[in-house]
Design an enzyme around this catalytic site. Structure first.
Site, PDB file in Angstrom:
ATOM      1  N   TYR A 156      39.371  59.803  44.033  1.00  0.00           N
ATOM      2  CA  TYR A 156      38.202  58.916  44.128  1.00  0.00           C
ATOM      3  C   TYR A 156      37.904  58.334  42.407  1.00  0.00           C
ATOM      4  CZ  TYR A 156      33.875  55.863  45.424  1.00  0.00           C
ATOM      5  OH  TYR A 156      32.861  54.833  44.404  1.00  0.00           O
ATOM      6  N   LYS A 160      38.008  55.488  39.760  1.00  0.00           N
ATOM      7  CA  LYS A 160      37.449  55.323  38.847  1.00  0.00           C
ATOM      8  C   LYS A 160      36.502  55.551  37.271  1.00  0.00           C
ATOM      9  CE  LYS A 160      34.765  53.529  42.929  1.00  0.00           C
ATOM     10  NZ  LYS A 160      34.927  51.604  42.753  1.00  0.00           N
TER      11      LYS A 160
HETATM   12  N1  LIG Z   1      27.255  52.545  47.753  1.00  0.00           N
HETATM   13  C1  LIG Z   1      27.305  54.178  46.619  1.00  0.00           C
HETATM   14  O1  LIG Z   1      26.658  54.471  46.574  1.00  0.00           O
HETATM   15  C2  LIG Z   1      28.358  53.716  45.864  1.00  0.00           C
HETATM   16  C3  LIG Z   1      28.434  54.759  44.555  1.00  0.00           C
HETATM   17  C4  LIG Z   1      29.319  54.511  44.180  1.00  0.00           C
HETATM   18  C5  LIG Z   1      30.511  53.959  44.289  1.00  0.00           C
HETATM   19  N2  LIG Z   1      30.151  52.408  45.287  1.00  0.00           N
HETATM   20  C6  LIG Z   1      31.272  51.999  45.039  1.00  0.00           C
HETATM   21  O2  LIG Z   1      31.076  50.573  45.421  1.00  0.00           O
HETATM   22  C7  LIG Z   1      31.716  49.210  46.011  1.00  0.00           C
HETATM   23  C8  LIG Z   1      31.101  49.489  47.651  1.00  0.00           C
HETATM   24  O3  LIG Z   1      31.336  50.330  48.042  1.00  0.00           O
HETATM   25  P1  LIG Z   1      30.090  50.116  49.868  1.00  0.00           P
HETATM   26  O4  LIG Z   1      29.372  51.394  49.587  1.00  0.00           O
HETATM   27  O5  LIG Z   1      29.631  48.997  49.864  1.00  0.00           O
HETATM   28  O6  LIG Z   1      30.839  50.657  50.862  1.00  0.00           O
HETATM   29  P2  LIG Z   1      31.716  49.979  51.577  1.00  0.00           P
HETATM   30  O7  LIG Z   1      32.467  50.173  52.732  1.00  0.00           O
HETATM   31  O8  LIG Z   1      30.262  49.444  52.729  1.00  0.00           O
HETATM   32  O9  LIG Z   1      32.423  48.236  51.573  1.00  0.00           O
HETATM   33  C9  LIG Z   1      33.441  48.154  51.194  1.00  0.00           C
HETATM   34  C10 LIG Z   1      33.791  47.114  51.143  1.00  0.00           C
HETATM   35  O10 LIG Z   1      35.347  47.056  50.984  1.00  0.00           O
HETATM   36  C11 LIG Z   1      36.716  46.143  51.963  1.00  0.00           C
HETATM   37  N3  LIG Z   1      37.523  46.966  51.732  1.00  0.00           N
HETATM   38  C12 LIG Z   1      38.273  48.218  51.176  1.00  0.00           C
HETATM   39  N4  LIG Z   1      39.358  48.602  51.005  1.00  0.00           N
HETATM   40  C13 LIG Z   1      39.552  46.472  50.628  1.00  0.00           C
HETATM   41  C14 LIG Z   1      40.517  45.868  49.938  1.00  0.00           C
HETATM   42  N5  LIG Z   1      41.471  46.709  50.245  1.00  0.00           N
HETATM   43  N6  LIG Z   1      40.642  44.602  49.679  1.00  0.00           N
HETATM   44  C15 LIG Z   1      39.582  43.613  50.399  1.00  0.00           C
HETATM   45  N7  LIG Z   1      38.538  44.929  50.831  1.00  0.00           N
HETATM   46  C16 LIG Z   1      38.726  46.193  51.170  1.00  0.00           C
HETATM   47  C17 LIG Z   1      35.527  46.708  53.171  1.00  0.00           C
HETATM   48  O11 LIG Z   1      36.244  46.753  54.123  1.00  0.00           O
HETATM   49  C18 LIG Z   1      34.050  47.375  52.772  1.00  0.00           C
HETATM   50  O12 LIG Z   1      33.556  45.402  53.882  1.00  0.00           O
HETATM   51  C19 LIG Z   1      33.147  50.678  46.743  1.00  0.00           C
HETATM   52  O13 LIG Z   1      34.052  50.513  44.703  1.00  0.00           O
HETATM   53  C20 LIG Z   1      32.595  51.832  45.851  1.00  0.00           C
HETATM   54  O14 LIG Z   1      33.484  52.590  45.497  1.00  0.00           O
HETATM   55  C21 LIG Z   1      29.644  52.782  45.780  1.00  0.00           C
END
Ligand SMILES: NC(=O)c1ccc[n+]([C@@H]2O[C@H](COP(=O)([O-])OP(=O)(O)OC[C@H]3O[C@@H](n4cnc5c(N)ncnc54)[C@H](O)[C@@H]3O)[C@@H](O)[C@H]2O)c1
Length: 298
Positions: A156, A160
């Site tokens: 990951y 990133k």
């Molecule tokens: N939540 C956090 O604190 C956090 C921190 C750092 C980075 N992020 C990043 O933010 C982004 C969103 O994360 P989140 O926390 O909302 O996660 P989440 O799991 O709630 O949402 C992710 C969404 O992406 C969809 N998805 C997964 N693989 C996919 C694909 N191949 N094609 C299309 N859709 C796909 C999933 O079905 C889901 O709806 C991600 O890139 C994650 O790495 C989140």
């Protein structure tokens, strides 16, 4: 009038979490939204939510790391709403494991969704903007795990960090077309962080809920707007009511050898001055402990 009136925005992974919040906020700000989502039921629910508030939205189901799906996102934006103004690359997954135990499948799955997914949608959108000679906005989703490094997240974090680099390079390449490219390192309570940190309790209703996923969306929507046209190639930390600016990798110390090729053994005596001059410790560090805002502490 919203800041994205008459704009068309793509949001990937928009069925839940941060992507859902970003799609809803872009729609609230007047944009027509093309949602991409792997899970069609959640994607359709967000489209319905936007439409029931009088907004315009369409769903493109599928895996955004597939080039055909990414290309379709841009085609649907143009066919349904006449143009494309902004791309929010958000879709992501976790397969956390220390490196020694990490299978090739766990490595490939994470690199594919994040890094190839970002590449595929960015490639499609930039091709459109260059061909049309139109300005555009991109917001990519990096993470502190990539910028700082986080135990158990080699796949990951590598993806990133790659996304932050991709964003910087695309910012340089697309500047002449008036296209900006920035990355966020967000933090919020979502299904993804639940799996990493466990339950992060919501703040009592009536008070500001710092970790609510909707809190990341306003800055993302703003980066997609005309007002953000002179900001590009940057990485922002976004959580709660805070926006941070990250400093890119920067050279902070140097040693030289009087214009001579080094003998390897010389470093035994000389390397220490790099660390003394910079104040950086030589050993592996747990950089996440330097975060200003951490879920496990708040
Ligand atoms: N939540 C956090 O604190 C956090 C921190 C750092 C980075 N992020 C990043 O933010 C982004 C969103 O994360 P989140 O926390 O909302 O996660 P989440 O799991 O709630 O949402 C992710 C969404 O992406 C969809 N998805 C997964 N693989 C996919 C694909 N191949 N094609 C299309 N859709 C796909 C999933 O079905 C889901 O709806 C991600 O890139 C994650 O790495 C989140």
């Amino acid at each position: 009038m919203g800041i994205l009136e008459d704009r068309v925005v793509i949001v990937t992974g928009a069925g839940r979490g941060l992507g859902r919040g970003e799609a809803l906020e872009c729609a609230r700000q007047g944009a027509a939204v093309v949602l991409n989502e792997f899970d069609p039921a959640t994607g359709a629910a967000v489209v319905a939510e936007i439409e029931s508030s009088g907004g315009r939205a369409v769903l493109v189901e599928g895996d955004v790391s597939q080039v055909e799906v990414a290309d379709r996102l841009v085609a649907v934006a143009v066919d349904s709403f006449g143009q494309l103004d902004a791309l929010v690359n958000n879709a992501g997954i976790l397969r956390d494991r220390t490196l020694v135990k990490m299978s090739p499948q766990e490595w490939d799955a994470v690199i594919a969704v994040h890094l190839r997914g970002h590449y595929a949608a960015t490639h499609a959108a930039c091709g459109y903007w260059r061909e049309q000679n139109r300005p555009g906005r991109m917001v990519h989703t990096a993470s502190t795990s990539g910028i700082l490094g986080n135990f158990g997240q080699a796949n990951y974090g590598a993806a990133k960090a790659g996304i932050a680099a991709l964003s910087t390079i695309v910012a340089q390449e697309m500047a002449k077309y008036g296209v900006t490219s920035n990355a966020i390192a967000p933090a919020a309570r979502t299904a993804m962080t639940e799996s990493a940190y466990g339950d992060i309790p919501a703040t009592e209703s009536g008070t500001f809920d710092f970790w609510a996923p909707e809190n990341v969306a306003p800055f993302v929507a703003w980066l997609c707007s005309d007002s953000a046209g002179d900001i590009s190639g940057k990485v922002f930390g976004v959580q709660g009511d805070t926006v941070e600016l990250y400093q890119p990798y920067t050279s902070v110390a140097v040693i030289e050898n009087d214009g001579q090729r080094w003998e390897p053994e010389q470093f035994t005596d000389r390397i220490g001055s790099l660390f003394e001059e910079s104040g950086i410790v030589a050993q592996a560090e747990f950089m996440m402990s330097k975060l200003r805002y951490t879920m496990s502490q708040r």
